[in-house]
Design an enzyme around this catalytic site. Sequence first.
Site, short mmCIF file in Angstrom:
data_model
loop_
_atom_site.label_atom_id
_atom_site.label_comp_id
_atom_site.label_asym_id
_atom_site.label_seq_id
_atom_site.Cartn_x
_atom_site.Cartn_y
_atom_site.Cartn_z
CD GLU B 56 -2.59 32.47 -28.78
OE1 GLU B 56 -2.37 33.61 -28.37
OE2 GLU B 56 -3.42 32.20 -29.68
CG ASP B 227 -4.26 37.88 -32.93
OD1 ASP B 227 -3.12 38.37 -32.89
OD2 ASP B 227 -4.57 36.95 -33.68
#
Lengths: 349, 349
Positions: B56, B227
Site C-alpha cells: 500500500e 485492516d
Amino acid sequence: MTLYVGVEDLSRLVAAIGVEPFITGIAERIEADFRRWEEFDKAPRYASHSPDGVIELMPAADRARFSFKYVNGHPKNTRHGLQTVAAFGVLSDVDTGYPVLLSEMTLLTALRTAATSALVARYLAPPASRVMALIGLGAQSEFQALGFRALLGIDRLQIWDIDPAATDKFRANMAGLGFDVVAARSAPDAVLGADIVTTVTADKARATILSDNMIGSGTHINAVGGDCPGKTELAPAILSRGTVFVEYPEQTRIEGEIQQMPADFPVTEIWRVITGDAPGRSSADEITIFDSVGFGIEDFSALSYLYDLLGAGDYTRRLDLIAEPADPRDLFGLVRAPVVARHAERQHA
Amino acid sequence: MTLYVGVEDLSRLVAAIGVEPFITGIAERIEADFRRWEEFDKAPRYASHSPDGVIELMPAADRARFSFKYVNGHPKNTRHGLQTVAAFGVLSDVDTGYPVLLSEMTLLTALRTAATSALVARYLAPPASRVMALIGLGAQSEFQALGFRALLGIDRLQIWDIDPAATDKFRANMAGLGFDVVAARSAPDAVLGADIVTTVTADKARATILSDNMIGSGTHINAVGGDCPGKTELAPAILSRGTVFVEYPEQTRIEGEIQQMPADFPVTEIWRVITGDAPGRSSADEITIFDSVGFGIEDFSALSYLYDLLGAGDYTRRLDLIAEPADPRDLFGLVRAPVVARHAERQHA
C-alpha cells in the site's frame, strides 16, 4: 537490507554503459512489458496539487515485482536552482512485500522518458525519418535527442527554446557527439521540414507550442511536456487532424493534451500497436501524435532494468530501511535492546 | 540531500527518548492534526493485492508538507523470518516537491498505531479504565500496551495469543516494566472484566476474534487487526450493538470491520469527536468501537514529529536521492561529466 542507488552511483553507471545503450536497454524492457500490458496491476497516478506544483505517486505491479515512483513537477523550482522534476523510486518483491531497490529517478526518468518516446516513434514515425525538431531545451532535451538517435538513427536536430541560455547549454552538451544541430529562430522555423516534432517544454500552463498551421502532413509529434491538468502544448485543432496514441487513457484524459478534447475523443493505446492489435501509422500523409504523460509501467521497466544491471560493479550501497529483528514478532526488542546496551556500558564504565 | 533515518538510527532515538514519551509525542501531534482535519489533502490508500499479501501507498498533505508511507501486509512472512508489516516513508516540502526526510517506518508505524489507539481511547473508553485485554501478541502488542499506559494509565493486561511462543515473547519484553500481566487461557477469558479490549491479530482472513457474547456493556473495543479487504476480527453483531468510530470512512468501508456491514452503516469520524463536533461515549453502558485501519494523516503526524526531533543528536545520514546539478536544467551534465573525468584521468596516467 535494501539496495540503494543514489545520484552519484547512477551517474557513474550510466556514464560507464553509455547514455544511448542505457536508453536502448530501457526501451527494450518497456517494449517487452508493454507487450504483456494486461498482466499488470494498473492505476492512474495519485496526484497532490498545490499552488506551485504537484507531487505524484506512480505505482505498477506484475506478479513478481511492485514498483512506484515519487515525482514532483514544480516549474518555478529552477528559479531557486532546483529541478522542475525530481524523482525517486522503489522496486519490491511481491511475495514478501519487501523493497529490494531504492533508486534516484530524476536521471532515470529522463532516460525512461526518452526510451518511451523513441520506442513509440519507431512504431509511428515516417519510415527513414532523419530530422527532428526539438522544442524545449531543458533537463530532458539531450536525453530525447540521444534516444531518437539510438532507436531511429535521427542525427539532425532543429532546436528551439524561448531562453537562449537553454539553447547554449544544449549546444555545449551535444558538442562532439556527432549530431547536426541547427538553432532555429522560432518554433515554426524549427518545425519546418522535420519528420518528427518533439515538444518538451516545462511551463505549467495551457501554452500553444504548436499551432495547427505549423504541422505538415505526415509528421509524427512526440508531445512530452503536456503532462498534468492545465498543462498542454498543442492546439486542439492538431489533435483533431491527427491520430492520437496514448499510454493509459484513464490517466491521459486527465493529464495529457487530450484534456482539451471531449471525454470520448478517440485514442489508440500504444501497447495495442506494439502487440499488433491496433494499427500504427496507416499512410504517409497521416499526422501521428504520441500524447505522452508517462506511466507507471515505464518506471517499472526502468527500475527492473537497473536492478538486473546491479549484479556486477560497485554502484550500490545497502540501507537498513526495513527492520530485521531476529524474531520477526519481536519488533519491540529493537528499542529495548539499546537501553540494555547503555545500562551495560554504564556498569562497565 | 535528503535526511535518512534507518532502523538502527530510529531504534537508538526511540530508546534514548523512551517508548512512552515517544508515543505521547506522536499522539499529541496526531491530536493536533486531527483537529485541523479539513486542511489536509486526503485519499484512500492505494492497495496492490497479491495472493499472499498487499502493498500500500498512503499519502497525506497539508499546505506545507506532503507525506506518504509504503507499507506491506504479508501474514505468511513470519514463516520466513520476515515482518508481517514492514514500512518506510517520506516527508516532503510542498513548495518545492523535494523530499526532506526518508525514514524506516516499521517501528514508527507500531509507535503511531499505538499512539492513535490510545489517543482515541482517551476520548471513548470508560473513565478510569484500568484493565485492558490484549488479543494478538505479535510485533504491535508491546507498543499498544505502553501507549495505553502512557495516555490512559492502563497497567493491568489480560493477554491472549493462539501461539504460546508469542505469549512468552510478550511476557519477557514486558518484564520489569511495571505492568500486571495476566496470561489468559482463551480469548473469552482475556476479555472478562476488561474495560478496554484491543484486538491486534495478523491473519489475513475473516476471523472472529471477538464474538458478541464476549463483550459486556460499557466496553471500549480497539480493533486494530482488521485492516484490509477480507481481514476482520469482530462478529458483525458487535458492530450493530455498539457505536462505531472510524478514521476516514471512504477507506474504512473497504478495509475495516465495517466491510461486513451495509454501505450506509452509520459511523462517526473520530476527528469530529476530537474537535467536539460529534459526541464520543454517551453513556456508561455504551459499547464503543474504534474500527482502526490506519490513515495517512497519522503517518504524516509521526513523520513530522520525527523530523522536528532530528535537529539535535546524531540520528541521521544524508542521501543523494535527488539530483542537484549546478544548473538545474543541465541534468545531462551528470552523465557527461564522469566520462570527461575518466578521460582526464587517463591523460594524467
